[in-house]
Motif scaffolding. Structure first.
Motif, PDB file in Angstrom:
ATOM      1  N   GLU A   9     -10.395   5.491 -12.541  1.00 42.30           N
ATOM      2  CA  GLU A   9      -9.793   4.705 -13.619  1.00 42.30           C
ATOM      3  C   GLU A   9      -8.272   4.758 -13.559  1.00 42.30           C
ATOM      4  O   GLU A   9      -7.606   3.792 -13.942  1.00 42.30           O
ATOM      5  N   PHE A  10      -7.708   5.871 -13.083  1.00 42.31           N
ATOM      6  CA  PHE A  10      -6.260   5.920 -12.934  1.00 42.31           C
ATOM      7  C   PHE A  10      -5.798   4.907 -11.892  1.00 42.31           C
ATOM      8  O   PHE A  10      -4.790   4.200 -12.095  1.00 42.31           O
ATOM      9  N   PHE A  11      -6.528   4.817 -10.780  1.00 43.95           N
ATOM     10  CA  PHE A  11      -6.148   3.882  -9.723  1.00 43.95           C
ATOM     11  C   PHE A  11      -6.361   2.434 -10.152  1.00 43.95           C
ATOM     12  O   PHE A  11      -5.484   1.586  -9.963  1.00 43.95           O
ATOM     13  N   GLU A  12      -7.513   2.156 -10.725  1.00 40.86           N
ATOM     14  CA  GLU A  12      -7.862   0.775 -11.039  1.00 40.86           C
ATOM     15  C   GLU A  12      -7.243   0.269 -12.341  1.00 40.86           C
ATOM     16  O   GLU A  12      -6.927  -0.918 -12.455  1.00 40.86           O
ATOM     17  N   ARG A  13      -7.053   1.162 -13.324  1.00 41.90           N
ATOM     18  CA  ARG A  13      -6.615   0.716 -14.647  1.00 41.90           C
ATOM     19  C   ARG A  13      -5.180   1.092 -14.978  1.00 41.90           C
ATOM     20  O   ARG A  13      -4.608   0.530 -15.915  1.00 41.90           O
ATOM     21  N   GLN A  14      -4.590   2.061 -14.255  1.00 39.43           N
ATOM     22  CA  GLN A  14      -3.215   2.436 -14.515  1.00 39.43           C
ATOM     23  C   GLN A  14      -2.282   1.997 -13.393  1.00 39.43           C
ATOM     24  O   GLN A  14      -1.244   1.393 -13.645  1.00 39.43           O
TER      25      GLN A  14
ATOM     26  N   THR B 205       0.874  -8.079  -8.215  1.00 36.20           N
ATOM     27  CA  THR B 205       0.339  -8.528  -9.493  1.00 36.20           C
ATOM     28  C   THR B 205      -0.870  -7.675  -9.863  1.00 36.20           C
ATOM     29  O   THR B 205      -1.298  -6.802  -9.110  1.00 36.20           O
ATOM     30  N   TYR B 206      -1.435  -7.951 -11.040  1.00 38.36           N
ATOM     31  CA  TYR B 206      -2.600  -7.194 -11.487  1.00 38.36           C
ATOM     32  C   TYR B 206      -3.813  -7.426 -10.583  1.00 38.36           C
ATOM     33  O   TYR B 206      -4.675  -6.554 -10.476  1.00 38.36           O
ATOM     34  N   GLY B 207      -3.883  -8.577  -9.981  1.00 41.74           N
ATOM     35  CA  GLY B 207      -4.973  -8.847  -9.043  1.00 41.74           C
ATOM     36  C   GLY B 207      -4.535  -8.736  -7.600  1.00 41.74           C
ATOM     37  O   GLY B 207      -5.211  -9.250  -6.701  1.00 41.74           O
ATOM     38  N   GLY B 208      -3.428  -8.045  -7.358  1.00 40.54           N
ATOM     39  CA  GLY B 208      -2.885  -7.955  -6.007  1.00 40.54           C
ATOM     40  C   GLY B 208      -3.771  -7.226  -5.025  1.00 40.54           C
ATOM     41  O   GLY B 208      -3.715  -7.475  -3.822  1.00 40.54           O
ATOM     42  N   VAL B 209      -4.637  -6.331  -5.529  1.00 38.39           N
ATOM     43  CA  VAL B 209      -5.502  -5.577  -4.629  1.00 38.39           C
ATOM     44  C   VAL B 209      -6.456  -6.504  -3.890  1.00 38.39           C
ATOM     45  O   VAL B 209      -6.796  -6.262  -2.722  1.00 38.39           O
ATOM     46  N   TYR B 210      -6.886  -7.582  -4.538  1.00 37.38           N
ATOM     47  CA  TYR B 210      -7.768  -8.543  -3.863  1.00 37.38           C
ATOM     48  C   TYR B 210      -7.014  -9.291  -2.766  1.00 37.38           C
ATOM     49  O   TYR B 210      -7.580  -9.589  -1.712  1.00 37.38           O
ATOM     50  N   LEU B 211      -5.749  -9.579  -3.008  1.00 32.76           N
ATOM     51  CA  LEU B 211      -4.933 -10.257  -2.009  1.00 32.76           C
ATOM     52  C   LEU B 211      -4.611  -9.325  -0.845  1.00 32.76           C
ATOM     53  O   LEU B 211      -4.521  -9.776   0.302  1.00 32.76           O
TER      54      LEU B 211
ATOM     55  N   ILE C 247       0.840  -1.204   0.000  1.00 34.42           N
ATOM     56  CA  ILE C 247       0.000   0.000   0.000  1.00 34.42           C
ATOM     57  C   ILE C 247       0.876   1.255   0.000  1.00 34.42           C
ATOM     58  O   ILE C 247       0.573   2.231  -0.689  1.00 34.42           O
ATOM     59  N   ILE C 248       1.975   1.232   0.758  1.00 32.07           N
ATOM     60  CA  ILE C 248       2.907   2.362   0.719  1.00 32.07           C
ATOM     61  C   ILE C 248       3.489   2.495  -0.672  1.00 32.07           C
ATOM     62  O   ILE C 248       3.717   3.611  -1.165  1.00 32.07           O
ATOM     63  N   GLY C 249       3.727   1.358  -1.341  1.00 33.55           N
ATOM     64  CA  GLY C 249       4.222   1.387  -2.717  1.00 33.55           C
ATOM     65  C   GLY C 249       3.243   2.067  -3.664  1.00 33.55           C
ATOM     66  O   GLY C 249       3.650   2.766  -4.606  1.00 33.55           O
ATOM     67  N   TRP C 250       1.926   1.880  -3.443  1.00 29.28           N
ATOM     68  CA  TRP C 250       0.935   2.602  -4.248  1.00 29.28           C
ATOM     69  C   TRP C 250       1.103   4.110  -4.073  1.00 29.28           C
ATOM     70  O   TRP C 250       1.025   4.868  -5.043  1.00 29.28           O
ATOM     71  N   ALA C 251       1.321   4.531  -2.819  1.00 26.66           N
ATOM     72  CA  ALA C 251       1.515   5.964  -2.558  1.00 26.66           C
ATOM     73  C   ALA C 251       2.780   6.482  -3.245  1.00 26.66           C
ATOM     74  O   ALA C 251       2.805   7.615  -3.751  1.00 26.66           O
TER      75      ALA C 251
END
Length: 559
Positions: free
Chosen positions: A158-163, A409-415, A28-32
């Protein structure tokens, strides 16, 4: 002070919980960090549509409001008139076909209309009258339903979810896809910062904390000064300060409140115990406890003004209520707030300082959890680990980073959400309850109070002793039960987790929780004597364990 029963079990459980938390919290810090680098541009990339990652459903917030207001006032009468006239004029000609279709013979109805003359007369005379009785509001509702298109998405979403995440390339936990290199690089940078902050222990972490602990307050005050000047901020703050007493009947509110305290203050994660172990024996722990708790709660209270002033602004811009604007979890931090920042003047500056604040707050939290685990293991194994702290920290963080790769990964948010619930989410409540029960019920409030009196020179008041013995353990037990009953709500409703993941989640929770009974059994089997002697030794406080800090050996008893 003495060690209470099964401390090794509680200690190892906390270590596993800290590892699970490090696996997703640093992501999550990496997202920031990703957002921070994206902010260094002439215009924030989530300000408007038209980017390669946007879809046809992308719609700016301000543009969407104007379009909706215009369409509401002009389109409905036109649609209503057209719809009524077309239905009235074509009722007679369509009557035969309609009835025959219901009977399953459309060909016969078209070729031999005289077979259905009675039904045709009924529809041609009655249907127009029925249509004429429809009110404009009814037809407007029908037109609204008919013209309703696909759900619109803001550029920030869309920036958060798709980019950033690109979660559309995955199929949930069943297929999460490959690791996204840019995210892996951002998270790797976070781990590098964490390593060089912890490798020397309090000598390095203590210096870094001066920045990570104080910088967020400066940024919070700056954002508050900007937020209260926004239009609609007063409504957001009024909503924030208005109590909703009916919410107290919702167990979810109590669970969220307890989780907030656990994650912000750190009880149960070993952070406070690890850092306070470096204090002198006669340090005023009573003053520190009150001061730390007060600052923590006041900080959360201050952050509420920062958040809800912006939510009030967003509600006014979008012509919505605050309940419709606000999101929970990552959505609030990575969608709603960036969306508001993008509409401010000087948005690039506000975005940079906001995500700098998030990064420093996140690093401060991850320092505490990992330092607790590192300190505990270095003290437990001083010769094998304590003497090689730098190498141990490097290996530990390297292993955690490897284990955390699936969250990138691309589905990492679910994990990430999965680990948040089944990693520390449920287990920490059980661990904290066991800690409270072990100290205040097995070791005893009187013994604990005597230890504090030996440190401070005075005994804790009756209020604290009642809280320790009755109120706190009972409250923790109730929160634990409600959490176990409502774990599905904690996962959220946006994604339905497969059945196999729920079983894996409970196994993940039990992996840390079972450390406590496992250690109790180990202690029982290891103790000499018959069953009664072994049982007594298992729940008996252990003798002094000398402190690892030179010059602070104590001749009494120790925790």
């Amino acid at each position: 002070m003495r060690q209470v029963y099964g401390p090794g079990g509680v200690g190892y459980a906390i270590c596993l919980i800290d590892i699970y938390m490090g696996m997703y919290y640093n992501t999550i810090i990496g997202w920031a960090v990703y957002y921070l680098f994206a902010s260094f541009s002439y215009e924030l990339p989530w300000t408007k549509c038209g980017n390669p990652w946007n879809t046809e459903n992308c719609s700016p917030v301000t543009g969407r409001v104007n379009v909706s207001l215009t369409s509401t006032t002009t389109a409905v009468p036109t649609v209503t008139t057209t719809l009524m006239s077309s239905m009235t004029t074509s009722a007679a000609s369509a009557g035969v076909t309609l009835v025959a279709s219901a009977l399953g013979n459309t060909t016969m109805a078209t070729t031999y209309p005289h077979y259905y003359q009675q039904e045709q007369h009924l529809l041609s005379s009655t249907l127009p009258t029925m249509l004429s009785n429809l009110t404009t509001s009814t037809m407007a509702a029908v037109a609204g339903v008919a013209s309703k298109g696909p759900a619109l998405a803001s550029p920030a979403r869309e920036f958060f979810e798709r980019q950033v995440l690109e979660q559309y390339k995955s199929n949930g936990l069943d297929f999460m896809g490959p690791v996204k290199p840019s995210l892996a690089l951002c998270v790797f940078g976070v781990f590098v910062l964490v390593y060089f902050s912890l490798w020397k222990g309090v000598r390095s972490a203590g210096k870094v904390v001066w920045v990570t602990a104080l910088a967020p307050y400066v940024v919070l005050l700056i954002l508050l000064a900007r937020g209260v000047t926004l239009p609609g901020a007063a409504e957001g703050i009024r909503y924030y300060l208005t109590p909703q007493w009916d919410k107290l009947n919702n167990s979810r509110v109590w669970i969220d409140a307890a989780s907030q305290i656990f994650f912000s203050l750190g009880p149960g994660f070993g952070t406070l115990l690890a850092l306070s172990s470096y204090n002198k024996f006669n340090n005023n722990c009573y003053r520190d406890a009150l001061l730390t708790s007060s600052i923590n709660c006041l900080t959360s209270f201050l952050a509420g003004f920062v958040i809800f002033s912006v939510l009030g602004y967003m509600a006014q811009v979008q012509n919505k209520s605050i309940e419709e604007v606000g999101l929970e979890g990552p959505g609030l931090v990575f969608i709603v707030y960036p969306e508001a920042i993008a509409m401010m003047k000087g948005s690039v500056f506000w975005s940079i300082i906001f995500f700098l604040m998030l990064i420093t707050l996140g690093l401060d939290s991850t320092f505490g959890g990992l330092e607790a685990m590192i300190t505990a293991l270095c003290d437990e194994y001083p010769r094998t680990i304590g003497r090689r702290r730098e190498l141990f920290v490097l290996i530990l963080l390297g292993l955690i980073y490897i284990c955390a790769l699936p969250t990138m990964t691309y589905g990492g948010v679910y994990l990430v959400n999965f680990l948040n619930v089944y990693g520390p989410g449920l287990a920490i409540l059980f661990v904290v309850f066991v800690e409270a029960a072990g100290v205040f019920w097995f070791y005893g409030v009187e013994n604990f109070s005597a230890d504090i009196e030996q440190m401070l020179g005075k005994k804790p008041s009756l209020f604290w002793r009642i809280c320790w013995k009755y109120i706190s353990p009972t409250f923790l037990f109730c929160i634990l039960i409600f959490s176990l009953l409502g774990y599905e709500e904690m996962l959220g409703e946006e994604y339905e987790y497969p059945e196999w993941s729920v079983a894996a989640g409970w196994a993940l929770t039990l992996s840390s929780v079972l450390c406590i009974p496992t250690y109790v059994i180990y202690k029982f089997l290891k103790s000499p004597g018959n069953c009664e002697d072994r049982l007594r030794r298992t729940f008996k406080p252990e003798p002094l364990i000398p402190t690892a800090i030179p010059g602070q050996l104590y001749t009494g008893t120790a925790v």
